[in-house]
Scaffold this motif. Structure first.
Motif, PDB file in Angstrom:
ATOM      1  N   ILE A  62     -23.516 143.864-113.856  1.00  0.00           N
ATOM      2  CA  ILE A  62     -24.180 144.597-112.683  1.00  0.00           C
ATOM      3  C   ILE A  62     -24.727 145.773-112.724  1.00  0.00           C
ATOM      4  CG2 ILE A  62     -23.112 145.872-110.713  1.00  0.00           C
ATOM      5  CD1 ILE A  62     -21.012 143.480-110.694  1.00  0.00           C
ATOM      6  N   GLU A  63     -24.369 146.646-113.993  1.00  0.00           N
ATOM      7  CA  GLU A  63     -25.069 148.070-114.124  1.00  0.00           C
ATOM      8  C   GLU A  63     -26.407 147.940-114.525  1.00  0.00           C
ATOM      9  OE1 GLU A  63     -22.414 149.898-117.087  1.00  0.00           O
ATOM     10  OE2 GLU A  63     -21.352 150.885-115.490  1.00  0.00           O
ATOM     11  N   SER A  64     -26.771 146.751-115.275  1.00  0.00           N
ATOM     12  CA  SER A  64     -28.318 146.660-115.665  1.00  0.00           C
ATOM     13  C   SER A  64     -29.056 146.207-114.799  1.00  0.00           C
ATOM     14  CB  SER A  64     -28.151 145.519-116.861  1.00  0.00           C
ATOM     15  OG  SER A  64     -27.827 144.282-116.646  1.00  0.00           O
ATOM     16  N   ASP A  65     -28.392 145.208-113.752  1.00  0.00           N
ATOM     17  CA  ASP A  65     -29.179 144.908-112.541  1.00  0.00           C
ATOM     18  C   ASP A  65     -29.242 146.022-111.690  1.00  0.00           C
ATOM     19  OD1 ASP A  65     -29.018 142.443-113.395  1.00  0.00           O
ATOM     20  OD2 ASP A  65     -27.680 141.607-112.173  1.00  0.00           O
ATOM     21  N   MET A  66     -28.297 146.839-111.412  1.00  0.00           N
ATOM     22  CA  MET A  66     -28.682 148.200-110.665  1.00  0.00           C
ATOM     23  C   MET A  66     -29.634 149.010-111.142  1.00  0.00           C
ATOM     24  SD  MET A  66     -25.057 148.759-108.851  1.00  0.00           S
ATOM     25  CE  MET A  66     -25.630 149.992-108.041  1.00  0.00           C
ATOM     26  N   LYS A  67     -29.689 149.012-112.318  1.00  0.00           N
ATOM     27  CA  LYS A  67     -30.915 150.056-112.828  1.00  0.00           C
ATOM     28  C   LYS A  67     -32.349 149.849-112.601  1.00  0.00           C
ATOM     29  CE  LYS A  67     -28.466 151.094-117.254  1.00  0.00           C
ATOM     30  NZ  LYS A  67     -28.475 151.033-118.759  1.00  0.00           N
ATOM     31  N   GLU A  71     -13.895 140.147-120.210  1.00  0.00           N
ATOM     32  CA  GLU A  71     -14.740 139.524-119.323  1.00  0.00           C
ATOM     33  C   GLU A  71     -15.067 140.494-118.197  1.00  0.00           C
ATOM     34  OE1 GLU A  71     -13.925 136.334-115.702  1.00  0.00           O
ATOM     35  OE2 GLU A  71     -12.789 136.244-117.356  1.00  0.00           O
ATOM     36  N   TYR A  72     -14.139 141.387-117.720  1.00  0.00           N
ATOM     37  CA  TYR A  72     -14.598 142.187-116.588  1.00  0.00           C
ATOM     38  C   TYR A  72     -15.666 143.335-117.239  1.00  0.00           C
ATOM     39  CZ  TYR A  72     -10.847 140.480-113.676  1.00  0.00           C
ATOM     40  OH  TYR A  72     -10.238 139.601-112.837  1.00  0.00           O
ATOM     41  N   ASP A  73     -15.372 143.609-118.526  1.00  0.00           N
ATOM     42  CA  ASP A  73     -16.275 144.677-118.907  1.00  0.00           C
ATOM     43  C   ASP A  73     -17.728 144.065-118.964  1.00  0.00           C
ATOM     44  OD1 ASP A  73     -17.105 147.238-120.210  1.00  0.00           O
ATOM     45  OD2 ASP A  73     -17.407 145.827-122.188  1.00  0.00           O
ATOM     46  N   ARG A  74     -18.043 142.763-119.525  1.00  0.00           N
ATOM     47  CA  ARG A  74     -19.205 142.183-119.440  1.00  0.00           C
ATOM     48  C   ARG A  74     -19.898 142.057-118.144  1.00  0.00           C
ATOM     49  NH1 ARG A  74     -17.295 137.455-123.730  1.00  0.00           N
ATOM     50  NH2 ARG A  74     -17.384 138.566-125.495  1.00  0.00           N
ATOM     51  N   ARG A  75     -19.218 141.607-116.980  1.00  0.00           N
ATOM     52  CA  ARG A  75     -19.460 141.799-115.786  1.00  0.00           C
ATOM     53  C   ARG A  75     -19.930 142.903-115.335  1.00  0.00           C
ATOM     54  NH1 ARG A  75     -15.325 138.654-112.174  1.00  0.00           N
ATOM     55  NH2 ARG A  75     -16.774 138.854-110.641  1.00  0.00           N
TER      56      ARG A  75
END
Length: 120
Positions: free
Chosen positions: A66-71, A58-62
């Motif tokens: 977040i990483e895709s949003d930050m890109k 679950e944390y990996d997915r979150r």
């Protein structure tokens, strides 16, 4: 007579074997309980491990979300460039405001003049 001499020895051997069997059973009963406790502990540990693995997934997915949003967010240089551009635009607006003040004053005087003419 030899049989009568052997009977106490056989009886003693049987008593010793019975005593050893009793001791073995007493000691192995603790082993069974210990084995059950170990098995139960292993099952609980496996259940906790499964929960931890699910949380990690679950944390990996979150983190990936977040990483895709930050890109898509601007980086430090882009933000600095935006700040510089906004400062430049703010300066131009201040200049334009100063240039429009005389025009606004002229329009105000013209409006006053037209109102005076309309009243006559």
């Amino acid at each position: 007579m030899e049989m009568l001499a052997i009977i106490p020895w056989v009886s003693g051997a049987i008593s010793i074997i019975t005593l050893l069997t009793l001791v073995k059973n007493m000691l192995s009963s603790g082993e069974k309980a210990l084995a059950e406790r170990v098995s139960k502990s292993e099952q609980e540990a496996n259940a906790r491990l499964a929960k931890v693995e699910q949380k990690a997934i679950e944390y990996d997915r979150r983190i990936q979300a977040i990483e895709s949003d930050m890109k898509h967010l601007p980086d430090r240089d882009a933000v600095h460039q935006l700040q510089v551009t906004m400062e430049r635009i703010g300066g131009r607006l201040d200049t334009m405001d100063e240039r429009l003040k005389p025009i606004a004053a002229t329009n105000h005087r013209l409006q006053e003049f037209l109102l005076e003419q309309a009243q006559k």
